[in-house]
Design an enzyme around this catalytic site. Structure first.
Site, PDB file in Angstrom:
ATOM      1  N   SER A 102       0.817  -1.209   0.000  1.00 26.51           N
ATOM      2  CA  SER A 102       0.000   0.000   0.000  1.00 26.51           C
ATOM      3  C   SER A 102       0.855   1.266   0.000  1.00 26.51           C
ATOM      4  CB  SER A 102      -0.969  -0.037   1.186  1.00 26.51           C
ATOM      5  OG  SER A 102      -2.000   0.896   1.018  1.00 26.51           O
TER       6      SER A 102
ATOM      7  N   LYS B 213      -0.959  -3.979  -3.175  1.00 26.39           N
ATOM      8  CA  LYS B 213      -2.235  -3.416  -2.712  1.00 26.39           C
ATOM      9  C   LYS B 213      -2.360  -1.999  -3.240  1.00 26.39           C
ATOM     10  CE  LYS B 213      -5.070  -2.309   1.303  1.00 26.39           C
ATOM     11  NZ  LYS B 213      -5.234  -0.874   0.986  1.00 26.39           N
TER      12      LYS B 213
ATOM     13  N   GLN C  13      -8.842   2.717   1.486  1.00 24.74           N
ATOM     14  CA  GLN C  13     -10.038   2.487   2.281  1.00 24.74           C
ATOM     15  C   GLN C  13     -10.402   3.721   3.116  1.00 24.74           C
ATOM     16  OE1 GLN C  13      -7.649  -0.118   1.898  1.00 24.74           O
ATOM     17  NE2 GLN C  13      -9.168  -0.720   0.388  1.00 24.74           N
TER      18      GLN C  13
END
Length: 490
Positions: free
Chosen positions: A321, A346, A350
């Site tokens: 991420s 990733k 979110q």
């Protein structure tokens, strides 16, 4: 039976919070996965009129009678007792499961309290970032100096059971609740490790997990000074701490910088933005964000001049991420070399959305792209300089049912051979066959550790062997990736 309007709204508007007096709040925090993510960053209130208008609009799109009918049929006919709350939470979980997105989760009040706790200076547990991948709880990365790291848990380890209780059928948050616990308590994890035939049992003692995320040091190479900053996650204070350490390194006159995000599972998106703004000049984006309709927005800094020294970034399979954003952004904008191994992959963002009763939904709302518009989701960032660590960095724990001797063949013997070789003992094979050379190496190790000199591999010998390997790894002995990152600077 009549269903209250508020209940139906909860069933339908799962990404918003039903508040008192007909208002709801959208509370957004850009996060990574469980463990380090999540922070409230805004609170936008709608008027009662706007709320009613939204409900009306959704009612035209959603089969409300069907939802109400299912609720009523269950309450009136189901053989066992079930509460309204259980049905409502089940409906919310069901909607999220339908998304087939491992990063979208429902967090009830208890789980949300634990989630918020992890934003503090510390929390209690084993210290590992996890995600649900292909239906299994999977280690993304252990946290530096945590019980998980000390025990030898690795990225991509799959957790099958906790204290002999299977995790089958549990969602990620339910599984995490079983893994976490009070400081000093023990937990046994049954692990399936890629490339290892048998499952492995890890016994860990839970501890307080500090959230210091920035570590800095220097190293000399060919008469030049390299600064090294290790980032273990991106939490609220990481950017400030990074800038403090970077300023100190620059005052010391570094000639190049290594940013180490190996094992860094990510964290808060604004934090990585604050870091990138110190390296990427204003004439090019440092990243892009795209919504579900593929509408893209580019992000720029106000930086006029680039750094006067080269930068390399260290990554591995536990870099995810925000770590991947950092790596690919610096590679595409300032030509930073990326050293190590392919990252986790990733590429989504979110948000935690408050439901008004202490529970929340963590929902995927955006995807991020590299400055050039490339997605790494489920692919990862490829290093420009691929370097693996020595074999002993990747070996599995030795768990014996019986003492192993000459002429035995076993995976555990192969693990021991790799460890012995890593510690400098003479080994001529690492295929799991216990030959005389292996026996001699075991015997020499036993002498060095003041153990009975049997040349046989018993559990006590294996435990000390593993302890020596863990200490060697934690001391950065033979860190080929870091050495390559420093060499790439000069």
């Amino acid at each position: 039976m009549q269903i209250k309007k508020g209940i139906l709204a909860l069933l339908i508007i799962f990404s918003f919070a039903i508040g008192g007096f007909g208002t709801y709040a959208v509370i957004s925090g850009l996060t990574n996965d469980l463990t380090e993510g999540g922070v409230e960053q805004g609170n936008q209130q709608l008027t009662e009129e706007e709320y009613e208008e939204l409900l009306a609009g959704l009612s035209e799109q959603v089969d409300m009678p069907k939802i109400a009918q299912a609720f009523s049929l269950i309450q009136e006919n189901y053989i066992n007792e079930v509460t309204d709350t259980e049905l409502i939470e089940g409906a919310v979980r069901g909607m999220l499961e339908t998304l087939n997105d491992p990063y979208s989760e429902y967090m009830d009040q208890e789980t949300m309290a634990q989630f918020n706790e992890q934003l503090e200076s510390s929390f209690e547990g084993i210290g590992a970032e996890v995600s649900m991948i292909d239906g299994r709880v999977t280690i993304v990365a252990p946290i530096k100096d945590s019980p998980a790291e000390k025990a030898g848990l690795r990225p991509n380890d799959q957790v099958l059971a906790v204290d002999d209780e299977t995790l089958d059928g549990l969602d990620l948050l339910e599984a995490v609740a079983k893994i976490r616990g009070e400081k000093g308590s023990e937990v046994t994890l049954e692990i399936q490790r890629p490339g290892v035939n048998n499952t492995l049992d890890f016994i860990l003692t839970r501890d307080t997990i500090p959230l210091e995320t920035v570590y800095a040091e220097t190293a000399e190479h060919n008469g030049q000074l390299a600064g090294i900053i290790k980032l273990t996650s991106f939490s609220e204070q990481t950017a400030n701490r990074f800038i403090e350490e970077l300023d100190q390194l620059e005052e010391e006159g570094i000639d190049g910088l290594v940013i180490d995000v190996r094992g860094n599972p990510g964290g808060l998106l604004p934090v990585i933005e604050d870091i990138l703004k110190h390296f990427v000049t204003s004439d090019q984006p440092y990243m892009q964000i795209a919504d579900g309709n593929d509408n893209k927005e580019r992000y720029f800094s106000n930086l006029d001049q680039p750094k006067p020294y080269p930068v390399t970034v260290l990554i591995d399979e536990g870099s995810a991420s925000a770590s991947e954003i950092l790596a690919i952004s610096l590679q595409e904008t300032i030509g930073a070399e990326i050293v190590g191994q392919n990252s986790f992959g990733k590429g989504t963002v979110q948000s935690t959305l408050n439901m008004g009763d202490g529970s929340s939904i963590k929902l995927t709302i955006l995807k991020w792209l590299s400055p050039e518009g490339n997605s790494i989701h489920e692919v990862g960032v490829a290093p420009t300089i691929e370097v693996a660590q020595p074999d002993y960095y990747y070996t599995a724990p030795i768990q014996l049912e019986e003492t192993l001797v000459v002429d035995n063949s076993d995976d555990n013997i192969a693990f021991a051979q790799t460890m012995l070789k890593g510690l400098g003992y003479e080994i001529d094979r690492e295929d799991g066959y216990f030959n005389e050379v292996t026996e001699q190496a075991v015997a020499r190790f036993q002498i060095d550790q003041d153990l009975p000199e049997t040349g046989e591999l018993d559990q006590n010998t294996a435990d000390l062997l593993q302890l020596q390997i863990v200490e060697r790894i934690r001391a950065n002995e033979d860190d080929l990736q870091e050495q390559a990152a420093i060499e790439a600077l000069f």
